[in-house]
Design a protein around this motif. Structure first.
Motif, PDB file in Angstrom:
ATOM      1  N   ALA A 165       0.835  -1.194   0.000  1.00  0.00           N
ATOM      2  CA  ALA A 165       0.000   0.000   0.000  1.00  0.00           C
ATOM      3  C   ALA A 165       0.878   1.254   0.000  1.00  0.00           C
ATOM      4  O   ALA A 165       0.604   2.224  -0.716  1.00  0.00           O
ATOM      5  CB  ALA A 165      -0.911  -0.007   1.219  1.00  0.00           C
ATOM      6  N   TYR A 166       1.928   1.219   0.774  1.00  0.00           N
ATOM      7  CA  TYR A 166       2.816   2.384   0.869  1.00  0.00           C
ATOM      8  C   TYR A 166       3.407   2.736  -0.498  1.00  0.00           C
ATOM      9  O   TYR A 166       3.327   3.876  -0.950  1.00  0.00           O
ATOM     10  CB  TYR A 166       3.933   2.096   1.883  1.00  0.00           C
ATOM     11  N   TYR A 167       3.918   1.733  -1.167  1.00  0.00           N
ATOM     12  CA  TYR A 167       4.557   1.999  -2.455  1.00  0.00           C
ATOM     13  C   TYR A 167       3.546   2.403  -3.522  1.00  0.00           C
ATOM     14  O   TYR A 167       3.758   3.343  -4.280  1.00  0.00           O
ATOM     15  CB  TYR A 167       5.341   0.763  -2.929  1.00  0.00           C
ATOM     16  N   VAL A 168       2.446   1.666  -3.574  1.00  0.00           N
ATOM     17  CA  VAL A 168       1.454   1.888  -4.626  1.00  0.00           C
ATOM     18  C   VAL A 168       0.889   3.298  -4.584  1.00  0.00           C
ATOM     19  O   VAL A 168       0.613   3.905  -5.616  1.00  0.00           O
ATOM     20  CB  VAL A 168       0.312   0.842  -4.508  1.00  0.00           C
ATOM     21  N   THR A 169       0.729   3.834  -3.386  1.00  0.00           N
ATOM     22  CA  THR A 169       0.121   5.160  -3.294  1.00  0.00           C
ATOM     23  C   THR A 169       1.125   6.289  -3.521  1.00  0.00           C
ATOM     24  O   THR A 169       0.729   7.444  -3.624  1.00  0.00           O
ATOM     25  CB  THR A 169      -0.519   5.357  -1.899  1.00  0.00           C
ATOM     26  N   LYS A 184      12.643  10.037  -7.077  1.00  0.00           N
ATOM     27  CA  LYS A 184      13.054  10.480  -5.728  1.00  0.00           C
ATOM     28  C   LYS A 184      11.939  11.319  -5.136  1.00  0.00           C
ATOM     29  O   LYS A 184      11.294  12.073  -5.857  1.00  0.00           O
ATOM     30  CB  LYS A 184      14.277  11.417  -5.866  1.00  0.00           C
ATOM     31  N   ASP A 185      11.714  11.193  -3.839  1.00  0.00           N
ATOM     32  CA  ASP A 185      10.902  12.238  -3.209  1.00  0.00           C
ATOM     33  C   ASP A 185      11.801  12.923  -2.186  1.00  0.00           C
ATOM     34  O   ASP A 185      13.020  12.751  -2.210  1.00  0.00           O
ATOM     35  CB  ASP A 185       9.598  11.697  -2.610  1.00  0.00           C
ATOM     36  N   GLU A 186      11.236  13.707  -1.263  1.00  0.00           N
ATOM     37  CA  GLU A 186      12.072  14.495  -0.353  1.00  0.00           C
ATOM     38  C   GLU A 186      12.955  13.617   0.536  1.00  0.00           C
ATOM     39  O   GLU A 186      14.053  13.986   0.892  1.00  0.00           O
ATOM     40  CB  GLU A 186      11.197  15.440   0.495  1.00  0.00           C
ATOM     41  N   SER A 187      12.468  12.398   0.828  1.00  0.00           N
ATOM     42  CA  SER A 187      13.215  11.615   1.809  1.00  0.00           C
ATOM     43  C   SER A 187      14.082  10.486   1.230  1.00  0.00           C
ATOM     44  O   SER A 187      15.097  10.133   1.803  1.00  0.00           O
ATOM     45  CB  SER A 187      12.253  11.037   2.852  1.00  0.00           C
ATOM     46  N   ARG A 188      13.660   9.884   0.094  1.00  0.00           N
ATOM     47  CA  ARG A 188      14.443   8.726  -0.370  1.00  0.00           C
ATOM     48  C   ARG A 188      14.261   8.466  -1.863  1.00  0.00           C
ATOM     49  O   ARG A 188      13.473   9.135  -2.530  1.00  0.00           O
ATOM     50  CB  ARG A 188      14.070   7.473   0.431  1.00  0.00           C
ATOM     51  N   THR A 189      14.958   7.488  -2.358  1.00  0.00           N
ATOM     52  CA  THR A 189      14.829   7.106  -3.766  1.00  0.00           C
ATOM     53  C   THR A 189      13.989   5.839  -3.887  1.00  0.00           C
ATOM     54  O   THR A 189      14.065   4.957  -3.040  1.00  0.00           O
ATOM     55  CB  THR A 189      16.203   6.762  -4.416  1.00  0.00           C
ATOM     56  N   PHE A 190      13.210   5.774  -4.984  1.00  0.00           N
ATOM     57  CA  PHE A 190      12.413   4.584  -5.264  1.00  0.00           C
ATOM     58  C   PHE A 190      12.898   3.983  -6.569  1.00  0.00           C
ATOM     59  O   PHE A 190      13.055   4.705  -7.555  1.00  0.00           O
ATOM     60  CB  PHE A 190      10.927   4.949  -5.363  1.00  0.00           C
ATOM     61  N   GLY A 191      13.159   2.689  -6.554  1.00  0.00           N
ATOM     62  CA  GLY A 191      13.755   2.036  -7.712  1.00  0.00           C
ATOM     63  C   GLY A 191      12.759   1.794  -8.830  1.00  0.00           C
ATOM     64  O   GLY A 191      11.559   1.952  -8.662  1.00  0.00           O
ATOM     65  N   PRO A 192      13.278   1.421 -10.005  1.00  0.00           N
ATOM     66  CA  PRO A 192      12.397   1.096 -11.127  1.00  0.00           C
ATOM     67  C   PRO A 192      11.595  -0.181 -10.844  1.00  0.00           C
ATOM     68  O   PRO A 192      12.015  -1.021 -10.050  1.00  0.00           O
ATOM     69  CB  PRO A 192      13.361   0.886 -12.293  1.00  0.00           C
ATOM     70  N   VAL A 193      10.433  -0.291 -11.486  1.00  0.00           N
ATOM     71  CA  VAL A 193       9.529  -1.426 -11.286  1.00  0.00           C
ATOM     72  C   VAL A 193       9.103  -1.986 -12.639  1.00  0.00           C
ATOM     73  O   VAL A 193       8.820  -1.227 -13.565  1.00  0.00           O
ATOM     74  CB  VAL A 193       8.268  -0.978 -10.504  1.00  0.00           C
ATOM     75  N   LYS A 194       9.098  -3.302 -12.750  1.00  0.00           N
ATOM     76  CA  LYS A 194       8.555  -3.941 -13.960  1.00  0.00           C
ATOM     77  C   LYS A 194       7.146  -4.416 -13.662  1.00  0.00           C
ATOM     78  O   LYS A 194       6.875  -4.845 -12.542  1.00  0.00           O
ATOM     79  CB  LYS A 194       9.401  -5.166 -14.350  1.00  0.00           C
ATOM     80  N   CYS A 195       6.265  -4.315 -14.632  1.00  0.00           N
ATOM     81  CA  CYS A 195       4.959  -4.942 -14.405  1.00  0.00           C
ATOM     82  C   CYS A 195       4.400  -5.584 -15.677  1.00  0.00           C
ATOM     83  O   CYS A 195       4.803  -5.255 -16.797  1.00  0.00           O
ATOM     84  CB  CYS A 195       3.962  -3.980 -13.780  1.00  0.00           C
ATOM     85  N   TYR A 196       3.517  -6.538 -15.428  1.00  0.00           N
ATOM     86  CA  TYR A 196       2.853  -7.272 -16.500  1.00  0.00           C
ATOM     87  C   TYR A 196       1.348  -7.221 -16.264  1.00  0.00           C
ATOM     88  O   TYR A 196       0.906  -7.570 -15.162  1.00  0.00           O
ATOM     89  CB  TYR A 196       3.278  -8.740 -16.509  1.00  0.00           C
ATOM     90  N   GLY A 250       4.672   9.120  -7.427  1.00  0.00           N
ATOM     91  CA  GLY A 250       5.618   8.842  -8.508  1.00  0.00           C
ATOM     92  C   GLY A 250       5.309   7.544  -9.238  1.00  0.00           C
ATOM     93  O   GLY A 250       5.453   7.451 -10.458  1.00  0.00           O
ATOM     94  N   TYR A 251       4.860   6.529  -8.495  1.00  0.00           N
ATOM     95  CA  TYR A 251       4.459   5.280  -9.140  1.00  0.00           C
ATOM     96  C   TYR A 251       3.019   5.379  -9.661  1.00  0.00           C
ATOM     97  O   TYR A 251       2.720   4.968 -10.777  1.00  0.00           O
ATOM     98  CB  TYR A 251       4.521   4.105  -8.143  1.00  0.00           C
ATOM     99  N   ARG A 252       2.155   5.941  -8.810  1.00  0.00           N
ATOM    100  CA  ARG A 252       0.719   5.945  -9.102  1.00  0.00           C
ATOM    101  C   ARG A 252       0.434   6.551 -10.479  1.00  0.00           C
ATOM    102  O   ARG A 252      -0.339   6.008 -11.273  1.00  0.00           O
ATOM    103  CB  ARG A 252      -0.013   6.739  -8.011  1.00  0.00           C
ATOM    104  N   LYS A 253       1.101   7.679 -10.741  1.00  0.00           N
ATOM    105  CA  LYS A 253       0.914   8.373 -12.019  1.00  0.00           C
ATOM    106  C   LYS A 253       1.278   7.447 -13.181  1.00  0.00           C
ATOM    107  O   LYS A 253       0.558   7.367 -14.181  1.00  0.00           O
ATOM    108  CB  LYS A 253       1.844   9.592 -12.035  1.00  0.00           C
ATOM    109  N   GLN A 254       2.375   6.719 -13.006  1.00  0.00           N
ATOM    110  CA  GLN A 254       2.821   5.823 -14.082  1.00  0.00           C
ATOM    111  C   GLN A 254       1.895   4.629 -14.250  1.00  0.00           C
ATOM    112  O   GLN A 254       1.652   4.181 -15.368  1.00  0.00           O
ATOM    113  CB  GLN A 254       4.248   5.330 -13.803  1.00  0.00           C
ATOM    114  N   PHE A 255       1.376   4.128 -13.134  1.00  0.00           N
ATOM    115  CA  PHE A 255       0.403   3.029 -13.242  1.00  0.00           C
ATOM    116  C   PHE A 255      -0.776   3.468 -14.099  1.00  0.00           C
ATOM    117  O   PHE A 255      -1.209   2.749 -15.006  1.00  0.00           O
ATOM    118  CB  PHE A 255      -0.124   2.625 -11.850  1.00  0.00           C
ATOM    119  N   MET A 256      -1.266   4.657 -13.831  1.00  0.00           N
ATOM    120  CA  MET A 256      -2.431   5.148 -14.566  1.00  0.00           C
ATOM    121  C   MET A 256      -2.107   5.331 -16.052  1.00  0.00           C
ATOM    122  O   MET A 256      -2.884   4.954 -16.914  1.00  0.00           O
ATOM    123  CB  MET A 256      -2.926   6.459 -13.947  1.00  0.00           C
TER     124      MET A 256
END
Lengths: 233, 233
Positions: A115-119, A168-180, A122-128
DNA sequence: ATTACTACTCACCGAGTAA
DNA sequence: TTTACTCGGTGAGTAGTAA
């Protein structure tokens, strides 16, 4: 007879449609007698006649009966049906990858980290953008149990995926994600996400979906879940 | 069950084979339960089971039964069957021309000129090289009667043909000739020849063949003859 | 959970035939 | 010649169930 879905019932008819296409009826109006057609499809004259009648009912062909035979042409709808089969076969043969892989595993509760990552915006926009849906804030964790499923999942890595960029957000970096993209239990649309640095081993599928799948599919921990993973062409 | 010929009978089985290919069984061993397969083909679990048994009998798939489903892979023979369908569909869709055109007309006696031309060494050699047979010294003349047949024949001109070069001998010049492989009355192999300057109008088909068709097919003047003209890819 | 057998049903094919 | 009806038999699908 459902004109939209080809199944075992209409498939025999479809064979006759295909044979008509072989005779050129997809591009021109051809003259074909039921007797002649019956030889082509390996059936009796009566069967050929009935097939033509049914094909006309399904609007796959257009026909004018003359004393010398039927002037027959496949409609655009009929051509579309044949093309569907053709593209599917092209996918099967011209692509090095299978069109889909089905895995099965057991549902379990994760640590709620999904839930933390999905919301994360930076990821959410790309999912959409890339998957076409806004993910429900949470993931479904599926533990693969059999050797076959684990092996298949590891093969998945080699197949082309939809790749989301890290950020990146203010506190940390989030790595790339693959999805199918995936279909869960033959019903619900969703996607398998595959973090490049996952804290699970390679025997867990993490699934997102536009809806809360646990309630939508009435799932509980320990249930078997089937995931059809669609490989992009 | 004839494993070599796909007709209406085995076509339903073929549908199941195709669905297995969609699931990736043409390139990998997949695990598929009869229940799961039954959903894919739109039939019952029992039918799926029977289809798998029959597919195995036809050697289109190889299978290992486990308590979790069948480990299934399409054999090279099965893949070949699917590929056959695929190539045929490619021919239908990727070529601007229909794979074949069937015309019908009435046999009549020509002036015996055909024999003269066909036996000319300059043509004969090319027939053997380009069509793969040594023509019987004589031609079959088919008069097209219906409007449809005449129209179709005129369309033929636009389609790619096998072209024989003209030549000279000691006394005169012989013009170029177009020909199309053909099947006469669904049985005999031959070719339609199409002299660029024919003395017949455009409503006559002139046919050559390795055998004496009149006796081989028991034909007499006035008989209806069916000619399936094959367009080269 | 699987696969696949035995019944039973029915849709589909083909013979005969009308138009 | 055609197309396509009726009708009767059967092959193919499903339900129930065993292993």
């Amino acid at each position: 007879m459902d004109p939209l879905k080809i199944d075992l019932r209409s498939w025999k008819l479809f064979f006759t449609l295909y044979k008509l296409a072989e005779l050129g009826a997809s591009s021109r109006t051809i003259k074909v007698s039921t007797e002649y057609l019956s030889e082509k499809i390996g059936a009796s004259q009566q069967t050929a006649s009935r097939h033509l009648i049914n094909l006309e009912k399904m609007e796959w062909i257009k026909r004018t009966i003359t004393p010398e035979g039927c002037l027959t042409k496949i409609t655009s709808q009929g051509v579309a049906e044949l093309k569907k089969l053709y593209s599917e076969l092209r996918l099967i043969f011209e692509s090095a990858y299978p069109p889909s892989i089905t895995l099965e595993g057991v549902l379990f509760s994760g640590l709620g980290e999904g839930a933390y990552y999905v919301t994360k915006e930076g990821y959410r926009k790309q999912f959409m953008e890339r998957l076409g849906f806004d993910p429900y804030p949470g993931t479904l964790n599926i533990k693969l149990t059999t050797e076959y499923d684990i092996k298949s999942m590891s093969e998945l890595e080699a197949y082309p995926a939809i790749e989301l960029e890290g950020f990146k957000d203010e506190s940390r970096t989030f790595g790339p994600v693959k999805c199918y993209p995936a279909i869960i239990n033959n019903k619900a649309k969703g996607a398998v996400i595959y973090a490049l640095r996952s804290h699970y081993g390679s025997s867990v599928l993490e699934i997102i979906s536009p809806t809360f799948l646990r309630s939508h599919l009435k799932l509980k921990d320990g249930n078997k879940v089937k995931v059809e993973i669609l490989i992009s062409p």
